[in-house]
Structure formats: C-alpha cells, structure tokens
Design a protein around this motif. Structure first.
Motif, mmCIF file in Angstrom:
data_model
loop_
_atom_site.group_PDB
_atom_site.id
_atom_site.type_symbol
_atom_site.label_atom_id
_atom_site.label_comp_id
_atom_site.label_asym_id
_atom_site.label_seq_id
_atom_site.Cartn_x
_atom_site.Cartn_y
_atom_site.Cartn_z
ATOM 1 N N THR A 4 0.821 -1.209 0.000
ATOM 2 C CA THR A 4 0.000 0.000 0.000
ATOM 3 C C THR A 4 0.853 1.257 0.000
ATOM 4 O O THR A 4 0.567 2.221 -0.729
ATOM 5 N N ASP A 5 1.912 1.271 0.798
ATOM 6 C CA ASP A 5 2.810 2.425 0.821
ATOM 7 C C ASP A 5 3.473 2.632 -0.540
ATOM 8 O O ASP A 5 3.602 3.756 -1.019
ATOM 9 N N ASN A 6 3.879 1.535 -1.153
ATOM 10 C CA ASN A 6 4.507 1.601 -2.475
ATOM 11 C C ASN A 6 3.545 2.178 -3.504
ATOM 12 O O ASN A 6 3.905 3.049 -4.312
ATOM 13 N N LEU A 7 2.303 1.712 -3.476
ATOM 14 C CA LEU A 7 1.280 2.195 -4.398
ATOM 15 C C LEU A 7 0.963 3.667 -4.161
ATOM 16 O O LEU A 7 0.808 4.447 -5.112
ATOM 17 N N THR A 8 0.898 4.061 -2.893
ATOM 18 C CA THR A 8 0.578 5.455 -2.559
ATOM 19 C C THR A 8 1.610 6.421 -3.129
ATOM 20 O O THR A 8 1.252 7.442 -3.727
ATOM 21 N N GLY A 65 -9.144 -4.588 6.022
ATOM 22 C CA GLY A 65 -9.055 -3.234 5.489
ATOM 23 C C GLY A 65 -7.765 -2.998 4.738
ATOM 24 O O GLY A 65 -7.760 -2.421 3.638
ATOM 25 N N ARG A 66 -6.648 -3.446 5.284
ATOM 26 C CA ARG A 66 -5.351 -3.250 4.638
ATOM 27 C C ARG A 66 -5.247 -4.056 3.340
ATOM 28 O O ARG A 66 -4.702 -3.577 2.342
ATOM 29 N N VAL A 67 -5.764 -5.285 3.370
ATOM 30 C CA VAL A 67 -5.716 -6.136 2.177
ATOM 31 C C VAL A 67 -6.579 -5.547 1.067
ATOM 32 O O VAL A 67 -6.156 -5.448 -0.092
ATOM 33 N N VAL A 68 -7.802 -5.143 1.409
ATOM 34 C CA VAL A 68 -8.706 -4.544 0.419
ATOM 35 C C VAL A 68 -8.110 -3.260 -0.148
ATOM 36 O O VAL A 68 -8.146 -3.022 -1.363
ATOM 37 N N GLY A 69 -7.533 -2.428 0.710
ATOM 38 C CA GLY A 69 -6.910 -1.195 0.247
ATOM 39 C C GLY A 69 -5.810 -1.457 -0.760
ATOM 40 O O GLY A 69 -5.707 -0.765 -1.787
ATOM 41 N N ALA A 70 -4.977 -2.476 -0.503
ATOM 42 C CA ALA A 70 -3.885 -2.821 -1.415
ATOM 43 C C ALA A 70 -4.426 -3.279 -2.767
ATOM 44 O O ALA A 70 -3.923 -2.877 -3.827
ATOM 45 N N PHE A 71 -5.476 -4.118 -2.743
ATOM 46 C CA PHE A 71 -6.039 -4.610 -3.999
ATOM 47 C C PHE A 71 -6.744 -3.501 -4.789
ATOM 48 O O PHE A 71 -6.698 -3.482 -6.022
ATOM 49 N N VAL A 72 -7.387 -2.581 -4.085
ATOM 50 C CA VAL A 72 -8.010 -1.434 -4.760
ATOM 51 C C VAL A 72 -6.936 -0.583 -5.438
ATOM 52 O O VAL A 72 -7.111 -0.101 -6.550
ATOM 53 N N GLY A 73 -5.794 -0.417 -4.764
ATOM 54 C CA GLY A 73 -4.685 0.322 -5.356
ATOM 55 C C GLY A 73 -4.150 -0.360 -6.600
ATOM 56 O O GLY A 73 -3.905 0.293 -7.622
ATOM 57 N N LEU A 74 -3.985 -1.676 -6.539
ATOM 58 C CA LEU A 74 -3.515 -2.430 -7.705
ATOM 59 C C LEU A 74 -4.514 -2.349 -8.847
ATOM 60 O O LEU A 74 -4.138 -2.198 -10.020
ATOM 61 N N TYR A 75 -5.792 -2.426 -8.510
ATOM 62 C CA TYR A 75 -6.837 -2.326 -9.527
ATOM 63 C C TYR A 75 -6.811 -0.959 -10.207
ATOM 64 O O TYR A 75 -7.035 -0.855 -11.417
#
Length: 258
Positions: free
Chosen positions: A140-144, A191-201
């Motif tokens: 998530t940090d990487n995506l942000t 929440g953290r897992v969903v946030g990461a997948f939303v970022g990848l999407y």
C-alpha cells in the motif's frame, strides 16, 4: 451564492488545490467512518479486545517502518517512466524478501514475542497474520507513493476509503458475535488487504494488456540495480531511523507491560 460559486470554480481550475481537496476530503471521510463506528464498536467489544488491537497495530507499524528500506520515498523523484517502473518493482521485491524474514522470525519466536507484549490469546494465529499484514501494508505504501508520482490523487483517496470502509464493516459484522473479539484485528487486516487490492486495480483497470506490456518493455535486472544504488541514501538514512523507532516502541511496550 455568486461569490461561493466563483471561489469553487477557481479552486477546481487550480490542479494543485483540486488535488489537495481530493486528498483532504478522502482522508477526512475515511477517518470519519472509523470515528463514527467507534461508539458502536465499543459496545460490541471489550476493552481487552481494543488493547490487543492497539498492540497488534503497534507491532505491524514497527515492522512496516523498515520493510521496504524506505525506497518508496524515492518514487516521486524518479526522472523517467523506466526508472519509476523499476524502482516500483524493486520496492515490491524488497518488501516480499523482508516480509519472508519476518515470517521466519515469527515462526520460531513469534509466540514468545507476542506473549511478552501481552498478547496470549490468538498468538498462534497472529504469528502468520502479522507478516501478511505487513506485506500488504508495504504494498500500500509503495502504491501510494507511485500515485503521488503520477498525480493520481483520486486513487489514493479510493485506497484510503476502501480500507476504512471494509475495516469498519468487517469489525461490525464480527462484533455481532459476542464471543469473537478477534473481529477487531480481523477487520484491520481485511481493510489493509482490500486497500492494497483497490490500489492495484487502479493501476490496471484501464488496460491490463497495455499495463503488462509497459512493465515487460521497461523492467530489467540492470535497471533495478541502477535505481538500487542511485537512491541508496534512502535506506542508509531512513532505515537506521526506523530501527531507532523500533527500539523506542519496544521499550515503551516493556515499560507498559511491567
């Protein structure tokens, strides 16, 4: 109304101000969901459950402070598409490697560490879930920071809101079961897992094929080596700071537990 409309138009016309509003609005909304759910959650879960959650979050945050060696901080400084893609990929690889090291430590000594921090219940399960949570938090940090680089501030907002929403929903749903205090931690993980997948999407949603081709054409071992050494000051200066924070945090836990 005319003055307000003119101000609104000027703000929307200014990309910098517009991006600030998107970020601030998303952050406020995401945090607002958590705050609004607090009165309900405090009736569903015991104070002990919140204490375990606080310790869990502290441990995850400590481990996350050095999981990527802070290379994600360099993403906004990259000068070309190739450099950005290779640093982004390198950061994923580093995060995975360090998470695996965390997993090894927790497999052999995790229960002892957690019990020393006051987490006796669910310690066996958390030995596996903590490294997994750190992994997704690192992603998530990487995506942000990638979104900051490419000015995709709406994607950051979507990531934060989906994180908070899925977290709250999961915690409330499991809170219905009085004998299941693990729901607080589970909600945080979801929440953290969903946030990461939303970022990848958000990265591949427009054209998955082109995204794959772009990565394939630009990524290489040599280019990753170049960015590894070009931005070496980030792990050199930031990683020791992270280790100091770890020491301080663990010292605080020990004092608190005593």
């Amino acid at each position: 109304m005319g003055i307000i409309y003119k101000i609104k138009q000027k703000v929307l016309a200014n990309n910098f101000m517009k991006n600030i509003l998107i970020l601030v609005g998303g952050t406020v909304f995401a945090q607002g969901l958590v705050v609004l759910s607090s009165p309900l959650l405090t009736r569903m879960y015991t104070p002990e459950a919140f204490g375990i959650l606080a310790t869990f979050i502290a441990v995850v945050s400590i481990l996350n402070s050095i999981v990527s060696l802070k290379y994600e901080l360099a993403l906004p400084l990259t000068e070309s598409k190739k450099e950005t893609i290779n640093l982004f990929s390198l950061n994923f690889i580093i995060t995975i490697i360090i998470t695996l090291l965390y997993l090894l430590v927790f497999v052999f000594a995790g229960e002892t560490i957690l019990k020393g921090l006051g987490i006796v219940e669910y310690s066996t399960l958390l030995v596996w879930l903590i490294p997994v949570t750190v992994l997704f938090l690192g992603f998530t940090d990487n995506l942000t920071y990638l979104f900051v680089k490419v000015s995709r501030f709406k994607s950051i907002t979507n990531l934060k809101v989906s994180n908070s929403f899925s977290k709250v929903v999961t915690q409330v749903l499991f809170g219905i079961i009085p004998s299941y205090p693990f729901g607080l931690i589970l909600g945080d993980i979801v929440g953290r897992v969903v946030g990461a997948f939303v970022g990848l999407y958000s990265i591949v949603k427009y054209n998955i094929v082109n995204s794959y081709k772009m990565v394939k054409e630009n990524i290489s071992t040599n280019e990753m080596k170049k960015v590894l050494f070009r931005f070496k000051k980030f792990p050199m200066f930031s990683t020791p700071a992270g280790l100091i924070n770890i020491s301080n945090s663990f010292a605080s836990f020990l004092i608190f537990n005593d």
